[in-house]
Enzyme design. Structure first.
Site, PDB file in Angstrom:
ATOM      1  N   ASN A  47       0.774  -1.435  -0.029  1.00 50.21           N
ATOM      2  CA  ASN A  47      -0.103  -0.142  -0.090  1.00 50.21           C
ATOM      3  C   ASN A  47       0.810   1.266   0.044  1.00 50.21           C
ATOM      4  OD1 ASN A  47       0.556  -0.948   2.873  1.00 50.21           O
ATOM      5  ND2 ASN A  47      -0.192   0.990   3.426  1.00 50.21           N
ATOM      6  N   THR A  48       2.336   1.119   0.146  1.00 57.65           N
ATOM      7  CA  THR A  48       2.930   2.253   0.363  1.00 57.65           C
ATOM      8  C   THR A  48       4.406   1.963  -0.023  1.00 57.65           C
ATOM      9  OG1 THR A  48       3.641   4.294   1.504  1.00 57.65           O
ATOM     10  CG2 THR A  48       3.601   1.908   2.762  1.00 57.65           C
ATOM     11  N   ILE A  50       8.167   1.004  -1.186  1.00 59.40           N
ATOM     12  CA  ILE A  50       9.032   0.031  -1.954  1.00 59.40           C
ATOM     13  C   ILE A  50       7.777  -0.929  -2.535  1.00 59.40           C
ATOM     14  CG2 ILE A  50      10.367  -1.761  -2.655  1.00 59.40           C
ATOM     15  CD1 ILE A  50      12.362  -0.450  -0.492  1.00 59.40           C
ATOM     16  N   GLY A  51       6.857  -1.475  -1.496  1.00 64.61           N
ATOM     17  CA  GLY A  51       5.735  -2.278  -2.023  1.00 64.61           C
ATOM     18  C   GLY A  51       4.750  -1.800  -2.978  1.00 64.61           C
ATOM     19  N   SER A 174      17.762  -5.850   3.992  1.00 68.72           N
ATOM     20  CA  SER A 174      18.375  -4.637   3.920  1.00 68.72           C
ATOM     21  C   SER A 174      19.775  -4.933   4.379  1.00 68.72           C
ATOM     22  CB  SER A 174      17.730  -3.718   4.769  1.00 68.72           C
ATOM     23  OG  SER A 174      17.767  -4.079   6.394  1.00 68.72           O
ATOM     24  N   TYR A 200      15.381  -5.710  15.010  1.00 65.84           N
ATOM     25  CA  TYR A 200      15.337  -5.596  13.748  1.00 65.84           C
ATOM     26  C   TYR A 200      16.259  -6.340  12.751  1.00 65.84           C
ATOM     27  CZ  TYR A 200      14.690  -3.278   9.047  1.00 65.84           C
ATOM     28  OH  TYR A 200      14.676  -3.203   7.762  1.00 65.84           O
TER      29      TYR A 200
END
Length: 240
Positions: A47-48, A50-51, A174, A200
């Site tokens: 929905n936002t 990179i995706g 990443s 993370y």
């Protein structure tokens, strides 16, 4: 005039260096002009960011694109944007909450039942540097969403991907995985003081290790290919 020459030269060099560094870290622009009509692609967290851009590009290339997101209002809005920009009506929004293994199973079951094929699975969704939250199933949130949810989703859809040769699984990572350490004795940070950054990094390392092992198991077969991909993994472009 000459007194401005050196500062201008330094500024120009700095700007040029920044642009080159950005291009290097981003991995450059995919040169492929290939189209993917008839192929079905699932993009999590579409929905936002990179995706959404990934879903937009694959829709532009003619794919049947499924946006898989937790927030359905934002997901529907993104799907409308992509359909409007690409004029590809084969862009749909479906609910997927990676913090719930029940939701992952329900999503996968619906895809298996309703879709003839799944050619590409792009595991993009992630949470980053959040407080010490836990998933619906009691897992540390970053490990649960970034790794465990995608691990389960990939394995549930693997037969579908195998049937759609040549399939592909792309896991977005990443550079944070380099600093990661998977503590098998305390995955959920119940014994140690919670470190949101380290958690993370652990989740991203786990995802990379999963990708490498999946790729090893599928190597030398006609089965799907598994690749890590991300801004900091140059040489593994997201190109069809």
């Amino acid at each position: 005039m000459s007194r401005y020459l050196l500062p201008a030269s330094v500024l120009g060099t700095a700007v040029g260096g920044a642009v080159l560094l950005k291009d290097y870290v981003a991995g450059g622009t995919c040169p492929s002009k290939a189209t993917i009509p008839g192929k079905t692609v699932i993009v999590t967290g579409a929905n936002t960011g990179i995706g959404k851009q990934t879903a937009l590009e694959l829709a532009r290339r003619g794919g049947n694109v499924i946006l898989a997101c937790r927030d359905m209002e934002k997901c529907e809005a993104a799907a409308r944007d992509i359909r409007g920009e690409t004029l590809n009506h084969r862009v749909s929004a479906r609910h997927l909450d990676l913090a719930s293994l029940k939701s992952v199973r329900e999503f996968a079951a619906k895809v298996i039942e309703e879709e003839e094929r799944v050619d590409i699975l792009i595991n993009n969704a992630a949470v980053m540097r959040c407080p010490h939250w836990t998933t619906e199933d009691g897992f540390e949130m970053q490990l649960g969403v970034n790794y465990l949810g995608h691990f389960l989703l990939t394995n549930l859809l693997l037969d579908k991907l195998k049937a759609s040769v040549p399939g592909r699984v792309v896991n977005l990572s990443s550079l944070a995985h380099v600093a990661g350490h998977v503590d098998l004795e305390d995955l959920n940070w119940q014994r140690r003081k919670y470190d949101t950054k380290a958690a993370y990094c652990q989740s991203k390392l786990a995802l990379v290790l999963f990708t490498k092992e999946l790729s090893r198991r599928l190597r030398g077969t006609q089965q799907p290919r598994a690749s890590p991909c991300g801004p900091c993994l140059v040489g593994l472009p997201l190109c069809p």
